[in-house]
Design an enzyme around this catalytic site. Sequence first.
Site, PDB file in Angstrom:
ATOM      1  N   CYS A  72      -0.459   4.078   2.145  1.00  0.00           N
ATOM      2  CA  CYS A  72      -0.257   3.860   3.584  1.00  0.00           C
ATOM      3  C   CYS A  72       1.182   4.149   3.996  1.00  0.00           C
ATOM      4  CB  CYS A  72      -0.596   2.417   3.950  1.00  0.00           C
ATOM      5  SG  CYS A  72      -2.215   1.848   3.404  1.00  0.00           S
ATOM      6  N   ASP A  73       2.143   3.670   3.211  1.00  0.00           N
ATOM      7  CA  ASP A  73       3.531   3.648   3.661  1.00  0.00           C
ATOM      8  C   ASP A  73       4.481   4.525   2.855  1.00  0.00           C
ATOM      9  OD1 ASP A  73       2.814   1.736   5.599  1.00  0.00           O
ATOM     10  OD2 ASP A  73       3.007   0.116   4.139  1.00  0.00           O
TER      11      ASP A  73
ATOM     12  N   CYS B  68       0.836  -1.204   0.000  1.00  0.00           N
ATOM     13  CA  CYS B  68       0.000   0.000   0.000  1.00  0.00           C
ATOM     14  C   CYS B  68       0.866   1.247   0.000  1.00  0.00           C
ATOM     15  CB  CYS B  68      -0.930   0.006   1.215  1.00  0.00           C
ATOM     16  SG  CYS B  68      -2.011   1.456   1.295  1.00  0.00           S
TER      17      CYS B  68
END
Length: 312
Positions: free
Chosen positions: A137-138, A134
Amino acid sequence: METIKTLIIGSGPAGFSAAIYASRAGLKPVLYTGLQPGGQLTTTTTVENYPGYPQGIDGNQMMADMREQALRFGTDVRDGVIVNADLGNCPYRFSDDRGNEMEAHTVIIATGATAKYLGLSDEKKYSGQGVSACATCDGFFYRKKTVAVVGGGDTACEEALYLASLAQQVYMIVRKPYLRATEIMRKRVEEKENITILYEHNTLGLYGENGVEGVHLVKRKGEPDEEKYDLPIDGFFLGIGHKPNTELFSQWIDTDEQGFIKVVPGTPRTNLPGVFAAGDVADPVYRQGVIAAATGAMAAIEAERYFQANAV
């Protein structure tokens, strides 16, 4: 046979948010945590983009907090797996991995989606230490660094373009000699200065002492001019898609060609009365914890309205 007002299947942000709202509405929800208690957020390290945590929070801690909140309002949280479902008639019938049978008047499916991986042992070895599925997300953790994205479709292109806005250099590792992505996505990545597309490349493994430091690659695998080499990177992103966990319900629930549950636009309602879908299991586009939590709340509100409208 046990009779349940609201059965929630899944324990990520969608499942626990649904449980919190359903408990407060007096629906006496029973939640089954499933094979991955806490959902995909438990595979990450620090979650920095969830509102309310200015310093970020460990993904496992966030899900533990949500579980505790659901318990506080009276949710019956069961560490188990629903293994059989019969959605032919309401009340809907289920059984769990311990052989317990139950029927439910309303059901919230929050089983999530599983990121597709290459199947390399190094993916598990470096999970949370440089391997991610992701970018949204990261990606923040890789500002001004060098990353690689595996895949040649729209998902991989989207991940690469997002990472290119943060990272210094993005490599796309593409197995085929072309991108499978749509024309507009292909053009965008080709024109992005800090994206380099490595065509006809396969990933053999990853290396690094305290996290990912590089990737073992092979170019033109099996051909006379096959070439193996190592590419230094800081992060390795999977961009080969997600598989929704819908097998248990696919006989009765309408899904799209990828298997994601179809819902009435703007709602969590499925084609079955009293059955709702929340989170990544019905979201092939965004796949974010905060959105999953919101749809979980929506599903619980819809379940409450269902009881109000139907004499159950």
